[in-house]
Design a protein around this motif. Structure first.
Motif, PDB file in Angstrom:
ATOM      1  N   THR A 184       0.847  -1.187   0.000  1.00 23.19           N
ATOM      2  CA  THR A 184       0.000   0.000   0.000  1.00 23.19           C
ATOM      3  C   THR A 184       0.886   1.242   0.000  1.00 23.19           C
ATOM      4  O   THR A 184       1.985   1.227   0.550  1.00 23.19           O
ATOM      5  N   TYR A 185       0.370   2.313  -0.594  1.00 26.16           N
ATOM      6  CA  TYR A 185       1.139   3.539  -0.738  1.00 26.16           C
ATOM      7  C   TYR A 185       0.262   4.742  -0.411  1.00 26.16           C
ATOM      8  O   TYR A 185      -0.976   4.674  -0.485  1.00 26.16           O
ATOM      9  N   ASP A 186       0.892   5.828  -0.046  1.00 23.39           N
ATOM     10  CA  ASP A 186       0.191   7.071   0.229  1.00 23.39           C
ATOM     11  C   ASP A 186      -0.087   7.769  -1.094  1.00 23.39           C
ATOM     12  O   ASP A 186       0.784   8.434  -1.662  1.00 23.39           O
ATOM     13  N   MET A 187      -1.296   7.600  -1.599  1.00 29.05           N
ATOM     14  CA  MET A 187      -1.681   8.151  -2.893  1.00 29.05           C
ATOM     15  C   MET A 187      -2.956   8.968  -2.723  1.00 29.05           C
ATOM     16  O   MET A 187      -4.023   8.407  -2.444  1.00 29.05           O
ATOM     17  N   ASP A 222      -8.674  -1.113   0.086  1.00 32.99           N
ATOM     18  CA  ASP A 222      -9.437  -2.173   0.740  1.00 32.99           C
ATOM     19  C   ASP A 222      -8.561  -3.419   0.803  1.00 32.99           C
ATOM     20  O   ASP A 222      -8.457  -4.168  -0.168  1.00 32.99           O
ATOM     21  N   ASP A 223      -7.908  -3.621   1.933  1.00 37.48           N
ATOM     22  CA  ASP A 223      -7.042  -4.773   2.151  1.00 37.48           C
ATOM     23  C   ASP A 223      -6.030  -4.942   1.007  1.00 37.48           C
ATOM     24  O   ASP A 223      -5.883  -6.007   0.430  1.00 37.48           O
ATOM     25  N   GLY A 224      -5.334  -3.840   0.685  1.00 43.27           N
ATOM     26  CA  GLY A 224      -4.282  -3.911  -0.313  1.00 43.27           C
ATOM     27  C   GLY A 224      -4.707  -3.655  -1.745  1.00 43.27           C
ATOM     28  O   GLY A 224      -3.862  -3.611  -2.641  1.00 43.27           O
ATOM     29  N   TRP A 254      -0.555  -3.728  -5.864  1.00 41.51           N
ATOM     30  CA  TRP A 254       0.889  -3.838  -6.035  1.00 41.51           C
ATOM     31  C   TRP A 254       1.452  -4.938  -5.137  1.00 41.51           C
ATOM     32  O   TRP A 254       0.967  -5.158  -4.017  1.00 41.51           O
ATOM     33  N   PHE A 255       2.466  -5.622  -5.619  1.00 38.55           N
ATOM     34  CA  PHE A 255       3.133  -6.662  -4.834  1.00 38.55           C
ATOM     35  C   PHE A 255       4.567  -6.780  -5.316  1.00 38.55           C
ATOM     36  O   PHE A 255       4.939  -6.230  -6.358  1.00 38.55           O
ATOM     37  N   LYS A 256       5.390  -7.486  -4.566  1.00 40.07           N
ATOM     38  CA  LYS A 256       6.786  -7.684  -4.940  1.00 40.07           C
ATOM     39  C   LYS A 256       7.016  -9.135  -5.339  1.00 40.07           C
ATOM     40  O   LYS A 256       6.430 -10.049  -4.750  1.00 40.07           O
ATOM     41  N   ASP A 257       7.854  -9.325  -6.349  1.00 40.70           N
ATOM     42  CA  ASP A 257       8.217 -10.683  -6.725  1.00 40.70           C
ATOM     43  C   ASP A 257       9.342 -11.195  -5.828  1.00 40.70           C
ATOM     44  O   ASP A 257       9.731 -10.522  -4.857  1.00 40.70           O
ATOM     45  N   SER A 258       9.866 -12.348  -6.113  1.00 35.73           N
ATOM     46  CA  SER A 258      10.903 -12.954  -5.277  1.00 35.73           C
ATOM     47  C   SER A 258      12.188 -12.140  -5.257  1.00 35.73           C
ATOM     48  O   SER A 258      13.035 -12.309  -4.369  1.00 35.73           O
ATOM     49  N   GLU A 259      12.357 -11.237  -6.231  1.00 36.06           N
ATOM     50  CA  GLU A 259      13.586 -10.454  -6.359  1.00 36.06           C
ATOM     51  C   GLU A 259      13.454  -9.038  -5.812  1.00 36.06           C
ATOM     52  O   GLU A 259      14.361  -8.224  -5.945  1.00 36.06           O
ATOM     53  N   GLY A 260      12.293  -8.752  -5.215  1.00 34.51           N
ATOM     54  CA  GLY A 260      12.073  -7.421  -4.665  1.00 34.51           C
ATOM     55  C   GLY A 260      11.573  -6.404  -5.665  1.00 34.51           C
ATOM     56  O   GLY A 260      11.475  -5.206  -5.337  1.00 34.51           O
ATOM     57  N   ASN A 261      11.257  -6.834  -6.887  1.00 33.26           N
ATOM     58  CA  ASN A 261      10.712  -5.917  -7.888  1.00 33.26           C
ATOM     59  C   ASN A 261       9.241  -5.640  -7.608  1.00 33.26           C
ATOM     60  O   ASN A 261       8.488  -6.542  -7.244  1.00 33.26           O
ATOM     61  N   ILE A 262       8.822  -4.401  -7.798  1.00 36.18           N
ATOM     62  CA  ILE A 262       7.427  -4.034  -7.595  1.00 36.18           C
ATOM     63  C   ILE A 262       6.650  -4.283  -8.887  1.00 36.18           C
ATOM     64  O   ILE A 262       6.972  -3.739  -9.942  1.00 36.18           O
ATOM     65  N   LEU A 263       5.641  -5.122  -8.780  1.00 35.66           N
ATOM     66  CA  LEU A 263       4.754  -5.438  -9.898  1.00 35.66           C
ATOM     67  C   LEU A 263       3.348  -4.959  -9.572  1.00 35.66           C
ATOM     68  O   LEU A 263       3.017  -4.738  -8.407  1.00 35.66           O
ATOM     69  N   CYS A 264       2.535  -4.808 -10.596  1.00 30.99           N
ATOM     70  CA  CYS A 264       1.189  -4.276 -10.387  1.00 30.99           C
ATOM     71  C   CYS A 264       0.158  -5.062 -11.182  1.00 30.99           C
ATOM     72  O   CYS A 264       0.395  -5.452 -12.322  1.00 30.99           O
TER      73      CYS A 264
END
Length: 205
Positions: free
Chosen positions: A164-167, A173-175, A187-197
């Motif tokens: 979650t981000y301040d936008m 609602d729960d992410g 938004w979530f992060k993959d196993s490598e720490g990359n932000i995906l959407c």
């Protein structure tokens, strides 16, 4: 106009040996004035072909010419665009994309450290080996889906945490973000720490 071309040639000539000579031809040798194109209140050649020719004295095999093409205003409108996602551990990333996202590489370039994926939506992206994965701090790639909520909840069921981000103007609602007139996003992060959407796609219009 002829003065501009002369100055252009003079600049090139300074970069060549004294024994070299330059020929300029516009559109396969036609006269310069025949291919002038208006740009604002100026006229410029649409395409210029330049030949750099070394003299026979400078080249044991005789004069040798090579050409360099100069084309005004190159455009990328017919190009395709892909996302390249970094991975510090390619094997770990491969497992994450397969087991969590349900994506398996169509091509594996083992020597180059690259996995190439094709989606049913008709797009292509790659995951590549690098020591700099997870350092971007912004969205690396977006997956446009029909039902963001369902896809996001499925990821949560597999243990993926939603970010979650301040936008301003966005309700959460729960992410899952309600982007007002732009649908939903998560938004979530993959196993490598990359932000995906995950999102509903770009608005039409």
């Amino acid at each position: 106009m002829r003065r501009k071309i002369a100055l252009f040639v003079d600049g090139l000539a300074q970069r060549l040996a004294r024994s070299a000579r330059i020929h300029i031809m516009v559109r396969d040798g036609r006269h310069v004035d025949e291919s002038l194109q208006p740009v604002g209140d100026q006229l410029y050649p649409q395409a210029v072909r330049i030949q750099f020719c070394g003299s026979a004295a400078a080249s044991p095999g005789g004069g040798v010419c090579r050409e360099a093409a100069h084309q005004e205003d190159p455009m990328l409108t017919s190009a395709s665009v892909t996302a390249n996602i970094p991975a510090a551990d390619l094997a770990r990333a491969r497992s994450f994309y397969a087991d969590v996202l349900g994506l398996r590489p169509a091509t594996e370039l083992g020597d180059a450290g690259v996995l190439i994926y094709h989606t049913d939506g008709g797009t292509t992206f790659s995951v590549y080996q690098t020591d700099y994965a997870g350092q971007a701090g912004h969205t690396i790639a977006q997956f446009h889906v029909d039902d963001v909520v369902a896809e996001a909840r499925a990821l949560q069921a597999k243990g993926v945490a939603l970010e979650t981000y301040d936008m301003p103007g966005v309700e959460w609602d729960d992410g899952i973000a309600d982007m007002a007139g732009m649908g939903h996003a998560a938004w979530f992060k993959d196993s490598e720490g990359n932000i995906l959407c995950l999102d509903s796609g770009y608005p039409e219009g």
